[in-house]
Design an enzyme around this catalytic site. Structure first.
Site, PDB file in Angstrom:
ATOM      1  N   SER A  21       1.471   8.773  -1.231  1.00 28.55           N
ATOM      2  CA  SER A  21       0.714   7.519  -1.209  1.00 28.55           C
ATOM      3  C   SER A  21       0.074   7.282  -2.567  1.00 28.55           C
ATOM      4  CB  SER A  21      -0.375   7.579  -0.141  1.00 28.55           C
ATOM      5  OG  SER A  21      -1.263   6.498  -0.336  1.00 28.55           O
ATOM      6  N   HIS A  46       4.826   5.367  -1.098  1.00 23.73           N
ATOM      7  CA  HIS A  46       4.034   4.694  -0.066  1.00 23.73           C
ATOM      8  C   HIS A  46       2.949   3.858  -0.747  1.00 23.73           C
ATOM      9  CE1 HIS A  46       2.463   4.398   4.085  1.00 23.73           C
ATOM     10  NE2 HIS A  46       1.256   4.478   3.537  1.00 23.73           N
ATOM     11  N   ASP A  48      -0.213   1.299  -0.103  1.00 25.70           N
ATOM     12  CA  ASP A  48      -1.194   0.882   0.900  1.00 25.70           C
ATOM     13  C   ASP A  48      -1.828  -0.450   0.525  1.00 25.70           C
ATOM     14  OD1 ASP A  48      -1.277   3.058   2.875  1.00 25.70           O
ATOM     15  OD2 ASP A  48      -1.797   4.287   1.141  1.00 25.70           O
ATOM     16  N   MET A  50      -4.401  -3.284   1.624  1.00 25.93           N
ATOM     17  CA  MET A  50      -5.565  -3.499   2.501  1.00 25.93           C
ATOM     18  C   MET A  50      -6.232  -4.822   2.132  1.00 25.93           C
ATOM     19  SD  MET A  50      -7.214   0.310   2.436  1.00 25.93           S
ATOM     20  CE  MET A  50      -6.183   1.789   2.412  1.00 25.93           C
ATOM     21  N   HIS A  79       2.847  -0.368   3.365  1.00 24.41           N
ATOM     22  CA  HIS A  79       2.053  -0.279   4.600  1.00 24.41           C
ATOM     23  C   HIS A  79       1.001  -1.382   4.560  1.00 24.41           C
ATOM     24  CE1 HIS A  79      -1.017   2.475   6.951  1.00 24.41           C
ATOM     25  NE2 HIS A  79      -0.691   1.392   7.625  1.00 24.41           N
ATOM     26  N   MET A  81      -1.978  -3.116   5.836  1.00 25.18           N
ATOM     27  CA  MET A  81      -3.178  -3.041   6.679  1.00 25.18           C
ATOM     28  C   MET A  81      -3.901  -4.366   6.510  1.00 25.18           C
ATOM     29  SD  MET A  81      -4.046   0.885   5.731  1.00 25.18           S
ATOM     30  CE  MET A  81      -2.948   0.823   4.322  1.00 25.18           C
ATOM     31  N   MET A 160      -0.501   6.595  12.829  1.00 23.71           N
ATOM     32  CA  MET A 160      -1.628   6.902  11.927  1.00 23.71           C
ATOM     33  C   MET A 160      -2.393   8.118  12.437  1.00 23.71           C
ATOM     34  SD  MET A 160      -1.670   4.774   9.360  1.00 23.71           S
ATOM     35  CE  MET A 160      -3.233   5.363   8.674  1.00 23.71           C
ATOM     36  N   ASP A 194       0.764   9.423   8.682  1.00 26.35           N
ATOM     37  CA  ASP A 194       0.004   9.047   7.497  1.00 26.35           C
ATOM     38  C   ASP A 194      -1.480   9.278   7.760  1.00 26.35           C
ATOM     39  OD1 ASP A 194      -0.995   7.740   5.238  1.00 26.35           O
ATOM     40  OD2 ASP A 194      -0.436   5.735   5.910  1.00 26.35           O
TER      41      ASP A 194
END
Ligand code: DX5
Ligand code: ZN
Length: 245
Positions: A21, A46, A48, A50, A79, A81, A160, A194
């Protein structure tokens, strides 16, 4: 366009994807960090995303994903979020996302607001935007039953093992039951885990049936990144084959 196949190895070896990540990398040196983690053996990167609404943290958006894609040779595992994944699907696809994962909690389901789109619509929208592999993520307190009807149209389930929002949190072993249950039910897509994965928890994930393993702090904080990724891969393969890690 890079392919999203698992790491190299004989056909009989269990599929294992190590996905560091980038949340834990040095963002001021992102291009060098991408090259470093790839040269140390990462299979996927990966990323992330957000939005400060779905999770109480803000990270990055399409322009930075595009910048990462320009230097990356490995597939980007993005990913999301965020509250409205469908609204941004085209932008993430154009930016270079290979795997694009939305959260189950932002799709229509029992007890959710009427305006949330059905998961099938989100997945179809991702594919129409050009996404190769569609994932659905489950928060630790979201039951597997919520996504069971969706398994036929996703390529990856992200279980998760922390509440999303921050790197460096403690692994929640109780979520392993969901991974086991997915495999017991015959799910053959990727099961990704993750949050809080390290030398002791990552083999537990693989033994439960996970084949895409995300680690941020344990990889970027390691004194020897190459050795750490190699050890994670070996432990995961051994655990997936039923051996002790
Ligand atoms: C958490 C993110 C994770 C995070 C994992 O919300 O989804 O990908 O970077 O970090 P570690 O491995 O440090 O728990
Ligand atoms: Zn993540």
């Amino acid at each position: 366009m890079p392919s999203a196949t698992s790491s190299t190895g004989a056909d009989r070896e269990p599929r294992v994807v190590i996905a560091p990540s980038l949340l834990s990398c040095d963002f001021a040196r992102i291009a060098a960090e991408v090259e470093r983690v790839e040269s140390c053996g990462a299979d996927w990167l990966h990323v992330d995303v957000m939005d400060g609404h779905f999770v109480p943290n803000l990270t990055l958006g399409p322009p930075l994903v595009e910048a990462i894609a320009k230097v990356a040779k490995k597939p980007l595992d993005v990913h999301l979020m965020i509250e409205e994944p469908l609204r941004y699907a085209k932008q993430y696809a154009a930016a270079g996302a290979h795997v694009l994962t939305f959260h189950a909690e932002v799709a229509e389901g029992p007890g959710t607001a009427w305006k949330r789109p059905p998961a099938r619509e989100i997945a179809a929208g991702f594919r129409a935007a050009g996404i190769a592999q569609v994932g659905v993520a489950l928060n630790p307190d979201t039951p597997l039953a919520r996504i069971e009807p969706w398994l036929e149209f996703v390529d990856l389930v992200l279980v998760m093992s922390v509440f999303p929002g921050f790197g460096g949190q403690k692994f929640m072993p109780e979520v392993l039951a969901k991974t086991r249950q997915l495999r017991a039910g015959g799910y053959r897509g990727y099961v990704e885990m993750d949050g809080g994965l390290n030398a002791s928890t990552l083999p537990q994930c693989a033994a439960a049936g996970a084949d895409a393993l995300v680690a941020g702090s344990a990889i970027f904080g390691a004194p020897d990144m190459r050795a750490t990724i190699a050890a994670f891969r070996a432990a995961a393969r051994s655990a997936r084959s039923g051996g002790s890690a």
